[in-house]
Design an enzyme around this catalytic site. Sequence first.
Site, PDB file in Angstrom:
ATOM      1  N   ARG A  54      24.493  44.282  36.310  1.00  0.00           N
ATOM      2  CA  ARG A  54      23.688  45.378  36.849  1.00  0.00           C
ATOM      3  C   ARG A  54      24.422  45.960  38.048  1.00  0.00           C
ATOM      4  NH1 ARG A  54      22.997  43.423  41.221  1.00  0.00           N
ATOM      5  NH2 ARG A  54      22.031  45.340  41.992  1.00  0.00           N
ATOM      6  N   GLY A  55      23.855  47.043  38.586  1.00  0.00           N
ATOM      7  CA  GLY A  55      24.526  47.784  39.641  1.00  0.00           C
ATOM      8  C   GLY A  55      25.255  48.951  39.007  1.00  0.00           C
ATOM      9  N   ALA A  56      24.970  50.158  39.476  1.00  0.00           N
ATOM     10  CA  ALA A  56      25.488  51.357  38.813  1.00  0.00           C
ATOM     11  C   ALA A  56      27.012  51.349  38.641  1.00  0.00           C
ATOM     12  CB  ALA A  56      25.032  52.603  39.572  1.00  0.00           C
ATOM     13  N   GLN A 204      15.523  41.689  43.396  1.00  0.00           N
ATOM     14  CA  GLN A 204      16.976  41.722  43.552  1.00  0.00           C
ATOM     15  C   GLN A 204      17.417  41.594  45.002  1.00  0.00           C
ATOM     16  OE1 GLN A 204      15.959  44.881  41.196  1.00  0.00           O
ATOM     17  NE2 GLN A 204      17.859  44.960  40.040  1.00  0.00           N
ATOM     18  N   ASP A 245      21.755  54.910  42.353  1.00  0.00           N
ATOM     19  CA  ASP A 245      22.188  54.979  40.961  1.00  0.00           C
ATOM     20  C   ASP A 245      22.536  56.397  40.527  1.00  0.00           C
ATOM     21  OD1 ASP A 245      21.447  52.208  39.299  1.00  0.00           O
ATOM     22  OD2 ASP A 245      20.404  52.451  41.196  1.00  0.00           O
ATOM     23  N   ASN A 255      17.197  55.721  43.335  1.00  0.00           N
ATOM     24  CA  ASN A 255      17.549  54.329  43.611  1.00  0.00           C
ATOM     25  C   ASN A 255      16.388  53.442  43.179  1.00  0.00           C
ATOM     26  OD1 ASN A 255      19.448  52.398  44.642  1.00  0.00           O
ATOM     27  ND2 ASN A 255      18.125  52.113  46.406  1.00  0.00           N
ATOM     28  N   LYS A 256      16.551  52.155  43.384  1.00  0.00           N
ATOM     29  CA  LYS A 256      15.550  51.186  42.954  1.00  0.00           C
ATOM     30  C   LYS A 256      14.159  51.560  43.440  1.00  0.00           C
ATOM     31  CE  LYS A 256      16.327  48.406  40.829  1.00  0.00           C
ATOM     32  NZ  LYS A 256      16.267  48.414  39.355  1.00  0.00           N
TER      33      LYS A 256
END
Length: 368
Positions: A54-56, A204, A245, A255-256
């Site tokens: 994960r993580g853009a 996260q 993201d 974003n999240k």
Amino acid sequence: MKINGISYRSLWRPSDDASSIRIFDQTRFPWNVEILELRDVGAVADAITSMQVRGAPLIGAVAAYGLVFALQDDASDEALEKAAAFLVATRPTAINLRWAIERMVARLKAVRPTERVAAGYVEADAICDEDVQVNEAIGRHGLELIREIWERKGKQGQVNLLTHCNAGWIATVDWGTALAPIYMAHDEGIPVHVWVDETRPRNQGSLLTAWELGSHGVPHTVIADNAGGHYMQTGRVDMVIVGTDRVTAQGDVANKIGTYLKALAAHDNNVPFWVALPSSTIDWRVRDGVKDIPIEERSADEVLFMTGLDSNGEAGRVRIAPLNSPAANPAFDVTPARLVTGLITERGRCDASEAGLQSLFPEQTKAH
């Protein structure tokens, strides 16, 4: 960065098996450190959708290798386009994924099908190496902000930062985006302390960011998602710094989920709200983030259940809502540019605006 004193990237090709890649299973952190081997496009897609990776920036790099894997048996244009569409669909919000796949497709269509696998590995390797360099540059530009705060405080006390979700080295190939300046400040001797939002529903922050910071020796405190506004209101946050993201051409930030609420609280309390990102996260084709950025909806189970360690130190999952209660689970939200103090990119800092972004990336004015 390091785990137990050993330097790692979050994605690598082993020298003895160059037709595969290795990643950390991020669903197992922090209780276990497990390395996964990926060698086909299906496994790559599963790792992305399950958030084992994960993580853009990182999913873009992993997907680049996935595209190469898809061409092992059939490197035709049709196979290339089919695999590209398949991978882009795995996570709709993060623009780095589409950016990496489009870059790979352009490179591979420029060579004969028989040359595509070899050329693909070269290009995917380059994407990884560039990501490390870009994030290190983001870290240097963000470090300047932390230095300025430390100097304004007369080099007394500590610099208190708040971050949301995980934008550290395990969300990129190395260094991270929002955490890179924090690592550099800590290594320079600036006494930083980080308020770490737990970041429900996947936690996260408490699971990944806290683990990262602790492994690097950075002082930090995990807080409930709803506590951030209180700490800003009582003067205990000097700066908010988050990753993203997707950023639109006019500076809106996806974003999240929960990032927008932090930005509102920061704005109300005059706390600087900075967003760290590589230029690959900018979607120059989109202007209005609220209207035009697709927001991924994930499984309700992520809200209804929580994973942790029991009293015996065993990892387990428990339900935290009534059996008959449904749940909704948008994975991201959009923070309007007006709430963002500025953007930190590999080329420097700028206002979260069309003019600000074009001042750093003037070539995009003509391209779009």
